[in-house]
Design a protein around this motif. Sequence first.
Motif, PDB file in Angstrom:
ATOM      1  N   UNK A 183       0.827  -1.208   0.000  1.00  0.00           N
ATOM      2  CA  UNK A 183       0.000   0.000   0.000  1.00  0.00           C
ATOM      3  C   UNK A 183       0.859   1.254   0.000  1.00  0.00           C
ATOM      4  N   UNK A 184       1.872   1.284   0.869  1.00  0.00           N
ATOM      5  CA  UNK A 184       2.733   2.464   0.948  1.00  0.00           C
ATOM      6  C   UNK A 184       3.449   2.705  -0.373  1.00  0.00           C
ATOM      7  N   UNK A 185       3.921   1.630  -1.015  1.00  0.00           N
ATOM      8  CA  UNK A 185       4.618   1.774  -2.289  1.00  0.00           C
ATOM      9  C   UNK A 185       3.694   2.366  -3.352  1.00  0.00           C
ATOM     10  N   UNK A 186       2.434   1.938  -3.366  1.00  0.00           N
ATOM     11  CA  UNK A 186       1.485   2.451  -4.359  1.00  0.00           C
ATOM     12  C   UNK A 186       1.012   3.863  -4.016  1.00  0.00           C
ATOM     13  N   UNK A 187       0.926   4.200  -2.734  1.00  0.00           N
ATOM     14  CA  UNK A 187       0.590   5.577  -2.356  1.00  0.00           C
ATOM     15  C   UNK A 187       1.678   6.526  -2.864  1.00  0.00           C
ATOM     16  N   UNK A 188       2.931   6.098  -2.733  1.00  0.00           N
ATOM     17  CA  UNK A 188       4.047   6.926  -3.205  1.00  0.00           C
ATOM     18  C   UNK A 188       4.033   7.025  -4.725  1.00  0.00           C
ATOM     19  N   UNK A 189       3.791   5.899  -5.401  1.00  0.00           N
ATOM     20  CA  UNK A 189       3.774   5.909  -6.872  1.00  0.00           C
ATOM     21  C   UNK A 189       2.644   6.794  -7.389  1.00  0.00           C
ATOM     22  N   UNK A 190       1.467   6.705  -6.756  1.00  0.00           N
ATOM     23  CA  UNK A 190       0.342   7.538  -7.180  1.00  0.00           C
ATOM     24  C   UNK A 190       0.623   9.010  -6.934  1.00  0.00           C
ATOM     25  N   UNK A 191       1.280   9.303  -5.821  1.00  0.00           N
ATOM     26  CA  UNK A 191       1.607  10.697  -5.506  1.00  0.00           C
ATOM     27  C   UNK A 191       2.569  11.265  -6.532  1.00  0.00           C
ATOM     28  N   UNK A 215      -4.885   3.648   6.744  1.00  0.00           N
ATOM     29  CA  UNK A 215      -4.745   4.966   7.357  1.00  0.00           C
ATOM     30  C   UNK A 215      -4.269   4.865   8.800  1.00  0.00           C
ATOM     31  N   UNK A 216      -4.466   3.703   9.409  1.00  0.00           N
ATOM     32  CA  UNK A 216      -3.914   3.468  10.753  1.00  0.00           C
ATOM     33  C   UNK A 216      -2.530   2.831  10.671  1.00  0.00           C
ATOM     34  N   UNK A 217      -2.389   1.870   9.785  1.00  0.00           N
ATOM     35  CA  UNK A 217      -1.181   1.055   9.752  1.00  0.00           C
ATOM     36  C   UNK A 217       0.023   1.799   9.169  1.00  0.00           C
ATOM     37  N   UNK A 218      -0.186   2.544   8.091  1.00  0.00           N
ATOM     38  CA  UNK A 218       0.953   3.205   7.441  1.00  0.00           C
ATOM     39  C   UNK A 218       1.614   4.235   8.365  1.00  0.00           C
ATOM     40  N   UNK A 219       0.861   5.125   9.040  1.00  0.00           N
ATOM     41  CA  UNK A 219       1.526   6.069   9.949  1.00  0.00           C
ATOM     42  C   UNK A 219       2.278   5.379  11.090  1.00  0.00           C
ATOM     43  N   UNK A 220       1.794   4.220  11.535  1.00  0.00           N
ATOM     44  CA  UNK A 220       2.482   3.493  12.599  1.00  0.00           C
ATOM     45  C   UNK A 220       3.776   2.848  12.121  1.00  0.00           C
ATOM     46  N   UNK A 221       3.951   2.789  10.810  1.00  0.00           N
ATOM     47  CA  UNK A 221       5.096   2.099  10.234  1.00  0.00           C
ATOM     48  C   UNK A 221       6.361   2.938  10.197  1.00  0.00           C
ATOM     49  N   UNK A 272       5.124  12.443   1.786  1.00  0.00           N
ATOM     50  CA  UNK A 272       4.108  12.098   0.798  1.00  0.00           C
ATOM     51  C   UNK A 272       3.102  11.098   1.366  1.00  0.00           C
ATOM     52  N   UNK A 273       3.611  10.135   2.133  1.00  0.00           N
ATOM     53  CA  UNK A 273       2.712   9.160   2.742  1.00  0.00           C
ATOM     54  C   UNK A 273       1.804   9.830   3.767  1.00  0.00           C
ATOM     55  N   UNK A 274       2.370  10.738   4.545  1.00  0.00           N
ATOM     56  CA  UNK A 274       1.561  11.463   5.530  1.00  0.00           C
ATOM     57  C   UNK A 274       0.463  12.262   4.839  1.00  0.00           C
ATOM     58  N   UNK A 275       0.801  12.868   3.720  1.00  0.00           N
ATOM     59  CA  UNK A 275      -0.192  13.658   2.992  1.00  0.00           C
ATOM     60  C   UNK A 275      -1.299  12.763   2.455  1.00  0.00           C
ATOM     61  N   UNK A 276      -0.926  11.589   1.944  1.00  0.00           N
ATOM     62  CA  UNK A 276      -1.946  10.687   1.378  1.00  0.00           C
ATOM     63  C   UNK A 276      -2.888  10.189   2.466  1.00  0.00           C
ATOM     64  N   UNK A 277      -2.343   9.599   3.535  1.00  0.00           N
ATOM     65  CA  UNK A 277      -3.220   9.049   4.567  1.00  0.00           C
ATOM     66  C   UNK A 277      -3.941  10.161   5.326  1.00  0.00           C
ATOM     67  N   UNK A 278      -3.353  11.376   5.284  1.00  0.00           N
ATOM     68  CA  UNK A 278      -4.015  12.500   5.946  1.00  0.00           C
ATOM     69  C   UNK A 278      -5.321  12.878   5.276  1.00  0.00           C
ATOM     70  N   UNK A 279      -5.470  12.481   4.020  1.00  0.00           N
ATOM     71  CA  UNK A 279      -6.715  12.782   3.299  1.00  0.00           C
ATOM     72  C   UNK A 279      -7.913  12.119   3.993  1.00  0.00           C
ATOM     73  N   UNK A 280      -7.649  10.951   4.604  1.00  0.00           N
ATOM     74  CA  UNK A 280      -8.744  10.243   5.264  1.00  0.00           C
ATOM     75  C   UNK A 280      -9.212  11.013   6.495  1.00  0.00           C
ATOM     76  N   UNK A 281      -8.270  11.586   7.231  1.00  0.00           N
ATOM     77  CA  UNK A 281      -8.630  12.357   8.421  1.00  0.00           C
ATOM     78  C   UNK A 281      -9.428  13.595   8.016  1.00  0.00           C
ATOM     79  N   UNK A 282      -8.992  14.250   6.935  1.00  0.00           N
ATOM     80  CA  UNK A 282      -9.691  15.439   6.468  1.00  0.00           C
ATOM     81  C   UNK A 282     -11.088  15.092   5.968  1.00  0.00           C
ATOM     82  N   UNK A 283     -11.179  13.935   5.302  1.00  0.00           N
ATOM     83  CA  UNK A 283     -12.481  13.515   4.776  1.00  0.00           C
ATOM     84  C   UNK A 283     -13.449  13.191   5.921  1.00  0.00           C
TER      85      UNK A 283
END
Length: 283
Positions: A183-191, A215-221, A272-283
């Motif tokens: 997931x993290x690799x694809x979040x970075x590629x999409x970004x 959105x929980x697991x990636x920030x903990x990583x 970049x990962x923080x920005x991607x998963x942060x979208x869920x918190x904003x949503x």
Amino acid sequence: MNPVVAVIAPGAMGAPVGKRLVEHGLKVLTSLQGRSAETIARAQAAGLTDASDDEIAGADFILSILPPGDALPLAQRFAPALAASNSKPIYVDCNAVSPPTVGRIAAAIAPTGCPFVDAGIIGAPPRPDYGGPTFYASGREAAQFATLGQFGLVVRVLDGPLSAASALKMSYGGITKGITAIAAAMFLAASRGGSADALFRELKESQPQLLAWFSRQVPNMYSKAYRWVAEMEEVSDFAGENAAAKEMYAAIAQFYEHVARDFDSDQQDVSMLKEFVGKNAKA
């Protein structure tokens, strides 16, 4: 009399495990030899007692809880003291290592005469609002280790070979940490490809449960990636009979090594990962 338990080392998992045992009335030893001020403070806060190797060899249980690459060296370090001890504590290896590594650790302990238990920890470190983690245990003396369930630990004994617990840990960690890496690799590629917003929207519509988990697991990583490198290398060893699976997990280990370096430097990818998963918190 209550058993005396040694927990080595007092890290992010070991110290809370030791603290739970202390809170349930046990004396818990540890080794602070050569440890940092931060680790010493963590051990003291958990109520652990600093002890020499000889004193630790006189305990009833020794729980080895440390990074996978340190598991065999620790067993080798304690072998002389355990061989000389009359107590013969049960040595419980609780690390994220493959069955072949378990075999090497057990072989290092065997000449000491101490019983050996293989254990795999699944779950987060103990905390007041959480009853886990679960210690899965295997081996002839696993039932004796399970008696620590009377003192706050959750222990489940597995049937099967000595390394059954580590086989479970490798399988479970390979799935959860493997999916996180993908997931993290694809979040970075999409970004980088300019499709992060579209990917987020699609995941939210079609895979909301996966997105919530990521959105929980990636920030903990981020801060743990350095520890997951050796674990994924062990999973690669575990999956070794399948060449493609072996190479896949070796590549995941390299990915986590990259994230660990990035986290300790300019955090370009982590941002970049923080920005991607942060979208869920904003949503």
